[in-house]
Design an enzyme around this catalytic site. Structure first.
Site, PDB file in Angstrom:
ATOM      1  N   ASN A   1      27.056  33.660   8.557  1.00  0.00           N
ATOM      2  CA  ASN A   1      26.190  33.091   9.261  1.00  0.00           C
ATOM      3  C   ASN A   1      25.276  31.807   8.683  1.00  0.00           C
ATOM      4  O   ASN A   1      26.320  30.956   8.387  1.00  0.00           O
ATOM      5  CB  ASN A   1      25.264  33.861  10.290  1.00  0.00           C
ATOM      6  CG  ASN A   1      24.176  34.734   9.495  1.00  0.00           C
ATOM      7  OD1 ASN A   1      24.662  35.766   8.556  1.00  0.00           O
ATOM      8  ND2 ASN A   1      23.075  34.526   9.878  1.00  0.00           N
ATOM      9  N   ASP A   2      24.265  31.579   8.733  1.00  0.00           N
ATOM     10  CA  ASP A   2      23.563  30.400   8.582  1.00  0.00           C
ATOM     11  C   ASP A   2      23.883  29.424   7.294  1.00  0.00           C
ATOM     12  O   ASP A   2      24.076  30.432   6.201  1.00  0.00           O
ATOM     13  CB  ASP A   2      21.851  30.645   8.356  1.00  0.00           C
ATOM     14  CG  ASP A   2      21.306  31.443   9.336  1.00  0.00           C
ATOM     15  OD1 ASP A   2      22.179  31.493  10.616  1.00  0.00           O
ATOM     16  OD2 ASP A   2      20.169  31.451   9.723  1.00  0.00           O
TER      17      ASP A   2
ATOM     18  N   SER B   1      17.834  33.218   5.013  1.00  0.00           N
ATOM     19  CA  SER B   1      18.127  31.835   5.067  1.00  0.00           C
ATOM     20  C   SER B   1      16.931  31.129   4.385  1.00  0.00           C
ATOM     21  O   SER B   1      15.756  31.447   4.144  1.00  0.00           O
ATOM     22  CB  SER B   1      18.056  31.321   6.448  1.00  0.00           C
ATOM     23  OG  SER B   1      19.450  31.812   6.995  1.00  0.00           O
TER      24      SER B   1
ATOM     25  N   ARG C   1      10.280  33.067   8.650  1.00  0.00           N
ATOM     26  CA  ARG C   1      11.611  33.011   7.703  1.00  0.00           C
ATOM     27  C   ARG C   1      12.073  31.670   7.642  1.00  0.00           C
ATOM     28  O   ARG C   1      11.617  30.775   8.447  1.00  0.00           O
ATOM     29  CB  ARG C   1      12.578  34.014   8.076  1.00  0.00           C
ATOM     30  CG  ARG C   1      12.869  33.884   9.642  1.00  0.00           C
ATOM     31  CD  ARG C   1      13.877  35.239   9.777  1.00  0.00           C
ATOM     32  NE  ARG C   1      14.304  35.065  11.242  1.00  0.00           N
ATOM     33  CZ  ARG C   1      13.657  36.058  11.984  1.00  0.00           C
ATOM     34  NH1 ARG C   1      12.831  36.888  11.643  1.00  0.00           N
ATOM     35  NH2 ARG C   1      14.225  36.177  13.228  1.00  0.00           N
ATOM     36  N   ASP C   2      12.927  31.375   6.747  1.00  0.00           N
ATOM     37  CA  ASP C   2      14.081  30.198   6.933  1.00  0.00           C
ATOM     38  C   ASP C   2      13.173  29.011   6.284  1.00  0.00           C
ATOM     39  O   ASP C   2      13.167  28.029   6.979  1.00  0.00           O
ATOM     40  CB  ASP C   2      14.414  29.705   7.969  1.00  0.00           C
ATOM     41  CG  ASP C   2      15.018  30.996   8.964  1.00  0.00           C
ATOM     42  OD1 ASP C   2      15.441  32.044   7.935  1.00  0.00           O
ATOM     43  OD2 ASP C   2      15.058  30.864  10.185  1.00  0.00           O
TER      44      ASP C   2
ATOM     45  N   GLU D   1      13.546  29.560  14.663  1.00  0.00           N
ATOM     46  CA  GLU D   1      14.271  29.723  13.244  1.00  0.00           C
ATOM     47  C   GLU D   1      14.734  28.528  12.916  1.00  0.00           C
ATOM     48  O   GLU D   1      14.502  27.471  13.613  1.00  0.00           O
ATOM     49  CB  GLU D   1      15.426  30.900  13.745  1.00  0.00           C
ATOM     50  CG  GLU D   1      14.950  32.201  13.987  1.00  0.00           C
ATOM     51  CD  GLU D   1      16.252  33.092  14.070  1.00  0.00           C
ATOM     52  OE1 GLU D   1      16.110  34.370  13.130  1.00  0.00           O
ATOM     53  OE2 GLU D   1      17.290  32.673  14.236  1.00  0.00           O
TER      54      GLU D   1
END
Length: 479
Positions: A43-44, A104, A162-163, A218
């Site tokens: 994914n990311d 991420s 997050r991220d 996100e």
């Protein structure tokens, strides 16, 4: 030095790659010129950076299954943004602060040290989530050493925090994090540091109130372009509005001015980055030529993920092509990077095409891995391009509507579509790669990205109008 547990996790992941390599590569839907997982779920994109002569693209990776779980950071490198080499995983879930996933994040060059920032995900046995912003470093760009937690969860936010995206501005480091407030509003939260280890919480620079623009944000990214500050973010929880917000979760941007001292970000309205079915978690970097380049996940969380035909071959999802970002006014234009021309062969041109109430195919214009370029488009009624009897793009010259339609791979072939308003159409630049399509309209004014699945032997491409259309057509086979 990596811990013994992390070394073991990476060894198990590499064994999984070897174990299922032949099955994965036998899939006729395997892409030819996009980044994909060697096995399992991707994914990311994470940690995009040009460092010491090479491009690094890390990504969220679950090697052991085609569903989400305790994520690794997979790793690819390239000298030209086109030919990629897979490296060993950079990060694996192994420590108390990331045992349920290295989520991420981003990468920076700190005086020659490649430095990663990521979210450590931890879940207790009762389901309680904890979140930590962590750092890892490397002197060679291949082997990484975790340095532990650098940012703990501040007051006022849930563990959906997050991220981290980190960058430098006027000799100070800044970090923006996607967050959910305790009031369940999506936010982008800013921090500042002198040394990358100690971070000052400045506060939220953007976000809704009372959940009126998403309950969680996100994958934020802040960068300066053409004298303005752009915030890219992925809001979750937006409701469809006409042609807008049709996917489960969205990816888009704001344009404005950020006051780095106060954290005040004065910005305009939110604009979606992509009008197609599969696009999420974009991240940007500056390349060796000073261009702002973006790559995204060619997928959307919780949107038919378990229905992809590739799962039978033990892999799922991919990343988009790298796209150069150009800001014109307050509009981000996305253009496929010029290096993709290195993939071209079998060039075909059909100049001065004129169609009138007909369907036509052209000599040499077919294939599974194709680049199409239509220029100087004009017409009346509806003009459409049909690919492999599965996916089609059309433009209605009277209604000023662009439409991407496909046979759903999750709903027994039912037709489904995504649309946007477009005041005029003069250029279509289309990239087809066995089971993906990316369409750039008017030099990147609007973009449609999607996956589609059809019979392996089907290579047909046809052009149709119910009135009339004219254009110049070029086609290349890619890779």
């Amino acid at each position: 030095m990596k811990s013994l547990n992390e070394k073991k996790q990476i060894q198990l992941a590499e064994e999984e790659v070897k174990k299922y390599a032949s099955i994965v590569e036998s899939d006729p839907n395997r892409l030819r010129y996009h980044l994909m997982p060697p096995v399992g779920l991707m994914n990311d994109p994470n940690g995009l950076i040009y460092w010491k002569g090479a491009y690094h693209v890390f990504y969220q990776w679950m090697p052991f299954q085609t569903t989400h779980g305790a994520k690794f950071w997979g790793h690819y490198t390239s000298r030209d943004f086109v030919h990629w080499e897979r490296q060993a995983p950079a990060l694996a879930p192994s420590e108390w602060f990331d045992r349920n996933g290295c989520y991420s994040g981003s990468a920076v060059d700190n005086d020659g040290v490649l430095t990663l920032f990521y979210t450590g995900n931890v879940k207790d046995d009762d389901g309680t989530r904890h979140t930590y912003q962590c750092m890892a470093v490397s002197s060679d760009g291949v082997r990484f050493e975790k340095k532990g937690v650098v940012v703990h969860l501040p007051d006022g936010y849930t563990a959906h925090f997050r991220d981290p995206k980190v960058w430098k501005h006027e000799n100070k480091w800044y970090m923006v994090i996607g967050a959910q407030s305790e009031q369940l509003d999506g936010k982008a939260v800013l921090f500042r540091s002198d040394d990358l280890m100690h971070w000052e919480h400045i506060g939220a620079i953007a976000g809704g109130e009372d959940g009126n623009f998403g309950y969680m944000w996100e994958c934020p990214d802040v960068f300066r372009l053409s004298g303005k500050d752009v915030l890219i973010v992925c809001p979750q929880g937006l409701q469809p509005e006409g042609m807008h917000y049709q996917n489960v979760y969205q990816a888009g941007y704001f344009v404005g001015q950020l006051n780095y001292e106060t954290g005040q970000y004065v910005h305009g309205t939110f604009t979606e980055l992509d009008r197609g079915f599969e696009f999420y978690a974009p991240q940007t970097m500056v390349d060796e030529h000073g261009r702002r380049v973006m790559i995204a996940w060619m997928g959307v969380p919780d949107q038919d993920e378990d229905q992809h035909p590739t799962i039978a071959y033990r892999w799922v999802h991919a990343l988009t092509l790298p796209r150069e970002l150009v800001l014109i006014g307050d509009k981000l234009y996305q253009r496929p990077i010029e290096q993709l021309q290195l993939l071209r062969s079998d060039e075909v041109h059909h100049p001065n095409v004129f169609l009138q109430k007909e369907v036509r195919q052209f000599d040499g214009v077919k294939g599974k891995t194709v680049e199409l370029l239509l220029k100087q488009i004009d017409g009346k009624g509806v003009f459409s391009i049909h690919i492999q009897n599965n996916v089609s793009f059309s433009y209605d010259f009277e209604q000023k509507v662009a439409t991407l339609e496909r046979e759903s791979f999750a709903r027994n072939g039912m037709k489904e579509k995504r649309q946007c308003l477009l005041s005029q159409l003069h250029t279509i630049h289309m990239f087809i790669d066995t089971s993906s399509i990316e369409i750039f309209l008017n030099d990147g004014e609007e973009v449609f990205t999607a996956r589609f699945f059809t019979k392996e032997e089907n290579e047909h491409i046809s052009f149709q109008t119910n009135a009339e259309a004219s254009f110049h057509l070029s086609k290349w086979k890619l890779c």
